[in-house]
Design an enzyme around this catalytic site. Structure first.
Site, PDB file in Angstrom:
ATOM      1  N   GLN A 190      -4.352   3.297 -15.654  1.00  0.00           N
ATOM      2  CA  GLN A 190      -3.151   2.590 -15.202  1.00  0.00           C
ATOM      3  C   GLN A 190      -2.856   1.381 -16.095  1.00  0.00           C
ATOM      4  O   GLN A 190      -1.736   1.180 -16.544  1.00  0.00           O
ATOM      5  CB  GLN A 190      -3.322   2.126 -13.746  1.00  0.00           C
ATOM      6  CG  GLN A 190      -3.143   3.222 -12.704  1.00  0.00           C
ATOM      7  CD  GLN A 190      -1.672   3.644 -12.524  1.00  0.00           C
ATOM      8  OE1 GLN A 190      -0.769   3.183 -13.248  1.00  0.00           O
ATOM      9  NE2 GLN A 190      -1.451   4.549 -11.595  1.00  0.00           N
ATOM     10  N   SER A 196      -9.767   5.727 -13.144  1.00  0.00           N
ATOM     11  CA  SER A 196      -8.350   5.885 -12.806  1.00  0.00           C
ATOM     12  C   SER A 196      -7.556   4.655 -13.206  1.00  0.00           C
ATOM     13  O   SER A 196      -6.517   4.743 -13.856  1.00  0.00           O
ATOM     14  CB  SER A 196      -8.176   6.053 -11.291  1.00  0.00           C
ATOM     15  OG  SER A 196      -8.558   7.326 -10.884  1.00  0.00           O
ATOM     16  N   SER A 233       0.847  -1.180   0.000  1.00  0.00           N
ATOM     17  CA  SER A 233       0.000   0.000   0.000  1.00  0.00           C
ATOM     18  C   SER A 233       0.890   1.241   0.000  1.00  0.00           C
ATOM     19  O   SER A 233       2.069   1.178   0.339  1.00  0.00           O
ATOM     20  CB  SER A 233      -0.907  -0.007   1.227  1.00  0.00           C
ATOM     21  OG  SER A 233      -1.879   1.000   1.083  1.00  0.00           O
ATOM     22  N   ASP A 272     -11.769  11.548 -10.756  1.00  0.00           N
ATOM     23  CA  ASP A 272     -11.322  11.368  -9.391  1.00  0.00           C
ATOM     24  C   ASP A 272     -11.664  12.586  -8.539  1.00  0.00           C
ATOM     25  O   ASP A 272     -12.236  12.465  -7.460  1.00  0.00           O
ATOM     26  CB  ASP A 272      -9.795  11.228  -9.448  1.00  0.00           C
ATOM     27  CG  ASP A 272      -9.279  10.220  -8.459  1.00  0.00           C
ATOM     28  OD1 ASP A 272      -9.928   9.180  -8.295  1.00  0.00           O
ATOM     29  OD2 ASP A 272      -8.227  10.486  -7.869  1.00  0.00           O
ATOM     30  N   ASN A 273     -11.307  13.744  -9.029  1.00  0.00           N
ATOM     31  CA  ASN A 273     -11.419  14.943  -8.209  1.00  0.00           C
ATOM     32  C   ASN A 273     -12.846  15.461  -8.147  1.00  0.00           C
ATOM     33  O   ASN A 273     -13.395  15.694  -7.070  1.00  0.00           O
ATOM     34  CB  ASN A 273     -10.488  16.034  -8.751  1.00  0.00           C
ATOM     35  CG  ASN A 273      -9.036  15.632  -8.608  1.00  0.00           C
ATOM     36  OD1 ASN A 273      -8.691  14.794  -7.772  1.00  0.00           O
ATOM     37  ND2 ASN A 273      -8.178  16.202  -9.425  1.00  0.00           N
ATOM     38  N   HIS A 277      -5.518  17.484   0.395  1.00  0.00           N
ATOM     39  CA  HIS A 277      -4.329  16.674   0.206  1.00  0.00           C
ATOM     40  C   HIS A 277      -3.794  16.248   1.566  1.00  0.00           C
ATOM     41  O   HIS A 277      -4.358  15.376   2.191  1.00  0.00           O
ATOM     42  CB  HIS A 277      -3.314  17.470  -0.605  1.00  0.00           C
ATOM     43  CG  HIS A 277      -2.314  16.591  -1.251  1.00  0.00           C
ATOM     44  ND1 HIS A 277      -2.666  15.471  -1.947  1.00  0.00           N
ATOM     45  CD2 HIS A 277      -0.957  16.667  -1.288  1.00  0.00           C
ATOM     46  CE1 HIS A 277      -1.572  14.877  -2.391  1.00  0.00           C
ATOM     47  NE2 HIS A 277      -0.538  15.569  -2.002  1.00  0.00           N
ATOM     48  N   ASN A 315      -2.118  10.739 -13.704  1.00  0.00           N
ATOM     49  CA  ASN A 315      -2.903  11.726 -12.944  1.00  0.00           C
ATOM     50  C   ASN A 315      -3.581  12.756 -13.833  1.00  0.00           C
ATOM     51  O   ASN A 315      -4.689  13.185 -13.546  1.00  0.00           O
ATOM     52  CB  ASN A 315      -1.985  12.440 -11.956  1.00  0.00           C
ATOM     53  CG  ASN A 315      -2.734  13.418 -11.094  1.00  0.00           C
ATOM     54  OD1 ASN A 315      -3.586  13.030 -10.308  1.00  0.00           O
ATOM     55  ND2 ASN A 315      -2.433  14.705 -11.265  1.00  0.00           N
ATOM     56  N   GLU A 363       0.132   7.667 -10.212  1.00  0.00           N
ATOM     57  CA  GLU A 363      -1.295   7.908  -9.994  1.00  0.00           C
ATOM     58  C   GLU A 363      -1.640   9.333  -9.568  1.00  0.00           C
ATOM     59  O   GLU A 363      -2.688   9.853  -9.945  1.00  0.00           O
ATOM     60  CB  GLU A 363      -1.765   6.922  -8.896  1.00  0.00           C
ATOM     61  CG  GLU A 363      -3.209   7.004  -8.481  1.00  0.00           C
ATOM     62  CD  GLU A 363      -4.183   6.347  -9.443  1.00  0.00           C
ATOM     63  OE1 GLU A 363      -3.734   5.726 -10.425  1.00  0.00           O
ATOM     64  OE2 GLU A 363      -5.393   6.488  -9.244  1.00  0.00           O
ATOM     65  N   SER A 371      -4.551   3.015   4.678  1.00  0.00           N
ATOM     66  CA  SER A 371      -5.563   2.855   3.630  1.00  0.00           C
ATOM     67  C   SER A 371      -5.878   1.413   3.240  1.00  0.00           C
ATOM     68  O   SER A 371      -6.821   1.171   2.485  1.00  0.00           O
ATOM     69  CB  SER A 371      -5.143   3.646   2.390  1.00  0.00           C
ATOM     70  OG  SER A 371      -3.981   3.094   1.837  1.00  0.00           O
TER      71      SER A 371
END
Lengths: 485, 485, 485, 485
Positions: free
Chosen positions: D416, D412, D85, D239-240, D350, D230, D205, D90
């Protein structure tokens, strides 16, 4: 209209429809000024130093009330201005009248012929025997085109002695352009070359004009620096997204009085214009279906709860169709035939070829019933049912309403003023080559800044420490170039 | 206008402004019919059996295109119709023209004087020597008032021999009413009494009219049964909430072209009209502040993310002020003086006394600048700043736009048709006494039902078992009387 | 759990799961108090005068943290309180613990058997040898039922000497009730009759309980006055509309973590609960389809841009199904079989029979996979695809989330406090007969008023002149009884 | 936990908390797969050709259920995978367990110490004696950092014979890193150099990791190609914007159960995260105030009807504060002291330094009351009032809820997979140098495309003629690089 230049008592040239509308124009300018804080702030900030002192500006941009506020901002900063419209239908005659009377040389009226249009364009460049403008404000690039074509013809003539041949093209509008150039060439074989030599640069308002500029940059034929105002965030997002969110329902309601709530609306295209339209329709209570070619934009539509279908899927179910694509052949006559009776079809994208107006007009036996100007019902012979087409397929927010509101135009036009200032201030510094530039981000941010006060906003200020932490200057720019907002 | 009744070639009486607008009226009627599915369904369902055969209907209701579709629905069901408007400004002359030409006896034009208004009202009741109408469609209750006052005067005259005395009142409009009655009395001392005896009932459209009816019911002076159409859910919620949600931004945009996004808007009152207005403004991107007296409505506003303040709190911060209260003295001239330059002030509630127009007009030194009809800038002498008042303080959606869209009016007017049918069908059954009734819920539900198909809805049907479980009939009504929707 | 009453050090009775959770309960009560301004204002306003001095209150209502704040408001006003829960699953054990320790006699825990449930109910009425409560707070009417059945049995016994016969019914729960009454009867043949004689009245929280009360009123069997709290505007609208708008997405997210945006959601029923749910789902980015039986509610859904279809139309397209009807057999197992793999099915309406749980559980070969408590995947043998059922078909906002937030419950419970005060204050005045009453509108308005300050609202105050103009008192009530909000 | 590697029956290494949770993990994976259509489509499209055959992938990314679906997509395409991780808190232990049991070598558990964290990271790179991974999936850049620091130390050691000195830094975490490298160096002085030589590239990421990569690119120290996942539109916007729009209210509700409607919420920052948060709060019925440093973003907020103020302006009025800036020192303890009692303070931006947690923790006399894990009330001694801080100032959507939903992560993670494929397929072509690349737009569009089917969308297809007209290929990419979406 007799194409004769008139003069004000002070000797300034003009040609407008009705000078008696000047007072009404002034009233509307005064209202618009309150809604255009960016331009008014430019007057306050730059007016005293008269930065445009000695600058001649030629503008070709819809001669509306908002443009009047732009023109009077340029003159308030010291410029001398000549203006024409960039569209034969878009002039507001009271705006033209008041500017002609009070502030600048205007050549524009609503409903020009193409011949008249290019005569006006020529006049806007006619700064007398000793040359042309220092700066150009262009929208769609017609003034830039005329100069570039003029220079090309003069170079050809110098080399070969040949005049341009209007019959060499099928395009009736381009025939007129070539005729003008030919006539000019006979009078002064260096007319456009002299003009070009004087010009410091152009700032261009729209996608179409910008596209032409980039093509000229790529082919190395661009004759002077150009600033692409169109792609400032404060131009593109505001004009397209917020502007259309306002003016689409405005146009629909003025043209048809139809209730939007409960209806099924198809928005073709989910770019910024489509996003604004879909948002407005959804907010008004319509169920919105989006058509898209781009999977990213399609996924954005889905995230807002909109259905994404093809036009074919939705054709017989929808009540309102709006094209926003900037592409052609979006809604064809074969589609229109399948629509519900009195379905509304309109375009807020770009040219009228988003809707197959030609196919509609030439459909055998179709009947056009004009409900009122800009609102036509077209009845198909087979079904006796009809559809309602707004603004003859042209931009419905201009044709059926009054275009974007002043506040949106203030964002666009403050970009113009700042672009013109940048070109003029840097005229001898060599900062700008014969290329196309977007405004640097800190100027884009400045445009936004000038609009915050009017809306009662208080901006937060970075500490030096915070600014360092995220590696930006305290006063901006705050975002990298690729930031998407 | 000379107050002389004209006749069509078929002998039907009328008085309108301009018969040449009839064709345009027909075009707009055809558009409206598509948006008024409730009325068109009534024609389909009831037309063949001609239920109004032999019925005379007098209507006093804004003579617009939508009303034209109502009138032609009544005639399609067999009625004979005479019509006047219930407001001196609200007639659409092309609507009046086409109905006069094709369908009913119309007495109405835009911009009547009060004298003319009551002359028209009288004509709508003038069914010839042998009496008046069988049914009344009323809006605001002026026809009902005239008959009641007429009967009262005739009774007084019979008892005392006295004529009504127009000088007994200060109200100039009531003086006209009394004069009419007095003149009628001289001709026929039983005119209104005979009329009353024939009348089966009235269906009333608005709050004001309904209020008068309930007062008459309470004092025992109501002369015939009345159906309160105003309080049907499909009338009140649709007219007030959805109608104003549509027509407030429409009026704002047509009158001022101002961008709503980013602005601070104050909505005075958060009843159904206020809810519709606040919703529309919020959706368009304004920040909305609500003023309320009722803590329940205030709490509802808060639950929607709206700020609840007093007018005083918000007076200097807001850009747009809308009154929706149905009360008076909401925005006073002392408030207006504190507003920002070019703040927009308008009323969509009820009478023009929501805004202190009298205080504004009589303010020493105030200057009125008419930007365009229904849009005035009022400049205060102290500050030289001004505010923009729409429609002279009267209903801005009627004054600056075209009122509610056809679909909303279809809901209202289908209630009217169904109420008229109910009165007529039950004329001898004794079901309706001299009282005020709201439409039974199953008829309210029926009005809604008739509007679902147009919007593509599929209703779910209860099984008998389910209906029993919740103790309602399979076909409705589905809700108790007090249900709030 | 051994059904033995325990006692605190001060001698107060209780039976809860885990007294050690009391501190945690206190912490959560302190948080909730800040969110329950209506109850806290009641303490401030009425606490000093101790209006409930001498009053015994029995409550049967979900023993949650919010109820704890209600109970401590009643005790702060002077009451002595005994409490049980009205649902075998709804007790929050830390809430029960802290109230038992600090404030009132509580008999409740999460996960009671039916036997335990009725034992707790009996305890809440057990005020010792000399009788029962003065006042009842009821939710669903079980306490009221027990007393009415008890009195009925005692009357029958007095007349005939017969005990009630638990085997006379198939309903296992009612068998328990009859057994309790029978046992009581043997001990004291006037137990419930004495209780009834003492009772001043009941205030009832929900639709189900209210329905029973109106039935008893109609049959003349109601034994004491009842206030219907459920139909206060500040109860029904807030609980149903705003409460579910909050707790539906909360439950969905906690149970499944599924992204709501982009999904197709079917909301069965568009009453207040359905309106709240549809609004929440739309806001979160879902495309919402509504099913309705009532054309008026259907038309309201359409006006918000929602599609109205039958369940069958949407069954194979939707991702989320929510029942909100209060009816039964809304989603049958035959429907579930047609759903997409992992479609989510949940109920926020009323009983778990909105979803055909029985049909699902008994479907041949169906496989239940419990993902986590209250979240089950049911896999059909034919397709190997499954659906996800929340909270076993019971109320998903209670089962998967924490029910309505404190602020919403503050509105409900302030109605309860005010209803209890009203009953108690008028206990000898004869104002309330053995009937069902809604709270007078000015008290409903008062409940709202007590919640405005917390949200920063400033209410506008009518002038006397304005109040007269619209014929309401300056201090309200402001609306007629039938006003729909 | 004892840091000893364990092995499955098949000999695969792992270290997780509780292998018995594997079945629960599998259940949740099966649910997630349905919500991650992009990843599942990759399996369908690429699985059969086994493009990762022979590739070793090391991943360092939150070991959640969604990541489990990513890992099993990589293995389904032929890769061998080791995973750790990228955050000590997380890991979802059931996700780690099932992947360890079924699919890949996992070293991760919830609540690692820093020492344990880096031990896990080292294990993820431990591909045995003959070297490291071929590809890296990184989140925050810790694996990339370790290798770069390792190589740097080995070069230094080769030159000077010096070992890295953990005492040379004050940063306790970096001390651990240096110790690991030092220990490795003693065993094999070419360990990281060999690793680097094998590595084909990394896909990163997040913003933080990307920032580090660009810095290395600029200083010329980047050791292998890197793809910046990203900044794909389908990553950053989804994502955001959409992710936080979902997970902010989820976290608020789970942590506090507080009603959002009616509250005043301050959102610090109006970038994509702030836009998502503000939208969610507004939709839920809060009144939203935005703080911004960037005038463009501020103007965007105003266009949505949000108020733009400084934190100071709103500090005493708001109920909920959310930081979304990516900057530090946004809400200081001096601000928190001025807040209303029980104001909620949380961060979804953040790092936890957006909120001055240090200032809060060290405030003299402050009292921390833990309501439940991740929800603390902090009481100030002066006022006895407190504020509620979520997730100790760290990301509240991870701490109090379950982070982004699967659908968002599918966007996301499909980026990847496609980035990894691109690196691997081009490993010998020289297409990618030691630089940082964003994914080409047609791959970004492909990611979107793979998510449309699940949501029932039908994409429109350009004709060749239309594609030429707007100068794009029929199959995309459709937009220029600078397009803002």
């Amino acid at each position: 209209m007799a194409l004769v230049v008139e003069k004000t008592s002070t000797g300034r040239e003009y040609k407008v429809k009705d000078m008696s509308q000047a007072d009404f124009g002034r009233l509307e300018i005064e209202l618009a000024e309150v809604e255009m804080p960016g331009l008014m702030s430019c007057r306050t900030e730059f007016g005293p130093s008269q930065p445009f002192k000695g600058a001649r500006i030629t503008g070709s941009l819809h001669m509306t009330i908002q443009t009047a506020v732009l023109i009077e901002t340029l003159t308030a900063l010291g410029a001398e201005v000549r203006w024409c419209s960039c569209n034969i239908f878009s002039t507001q005659d009271h705006a033209a009248a008041v500017i002609a009377r009070d502030s600048a040389a205007v050549f524009a009226w609503k409903g020009e012929t193409l011949q008249e249009y290019w005569w006006c364009t020529e006049r806007s460049l006619d700064w007398g025997p000793d040359g042309g403008p220092d700066l150009i404000v262009d929208d769609g690039g017609d003034v830039t085109l005329l100069i570039h074509e003029g220079v090309k013809a003069e170079e050809e003539y110098e080399k070969t002695g040949k005049f341009p041949d209007p019959t060499s093209t099928d395009n009736p509008e381009f025939q007129i352009v070539l005729t003008i150039i030919k006539d000019g060439l006979k009078e002064n074989p260096k007319k456009y070359t002299q003009m070009k030599n004087r010009i410091v640069g152009v700032s261009e308002e729209t996608t179409t004009g910008v596209k032409r500029l980039y093509q000229m940059e790529q082919t190395g034929t661009l004759l002077f620096p150009a600033i692409n105002v169109n792609d400032s965030v404060t131009k593109s997002k505001f004009d397209n997204l917020y502007g259309c969110r306002h003016s689409l329902p405005d146009g629909l309601m003025r043209a048809t009085d139809v209730m939007i709530a409960g209806k099924v609306a198809v928005v073709c295209g989910y770019g910024d214009v489509g996003k604004g339209c879909a948002s407005a329709l959804k907010q008004a209570g319509a169920r919105v279906i989006v058509t898209e070619i781009d999977p990213i934009c399609a996924l954005q539509a889905l995230m807002e709860g909109l259905q994404v279908l093809t036009l074919e899927d939705a054709i017989s179910e929808a009540d309102i169709f709006v094209t926003t694509t900037g592409n052609k052949d979006i809604i064809m006559v074969s589609d229109m035939k399948k629509m519900k009776n009195n379905a509304i079809v309109c375009n807020i994208g770009h040219f009228d070829n988003e809707i197959d107006m030609n196919g509609l007009e030439t459909y055998p036996g179709v009947k056009r019933i004009t409900i009122k100007p800009q609102t036509d019902r077209w009845v198909f012979p087979e079904t006796k049912t009809g559809i309602i087409v707004l603004a003859e397929g042209r931009l419905m927010n201009l044709g059926c309403a009054t275009g974007h509101p002043s506040f949106v135009m203030s964002c666009s036009f403050t970009n113009q003023v700042i672009a013109q200032l940048e070109l003029w201030n840097e005229k001898t510094s060599g900062k700008y080559e014969k290329k196309v530039y977007v405004l640097p981000k800190h100027l884009d941010e400045k445009v936004a800044l000038l609009h915050l006060g009017k809306l009662g906003a208080n901006l937060t200020r970075l500490s030096k420490d915070q600014a360092d932490y995220i590696s930006v200057p305290v006063d901006g720019p705050y975002k990298p170039a690729h930031y998407r907002y």
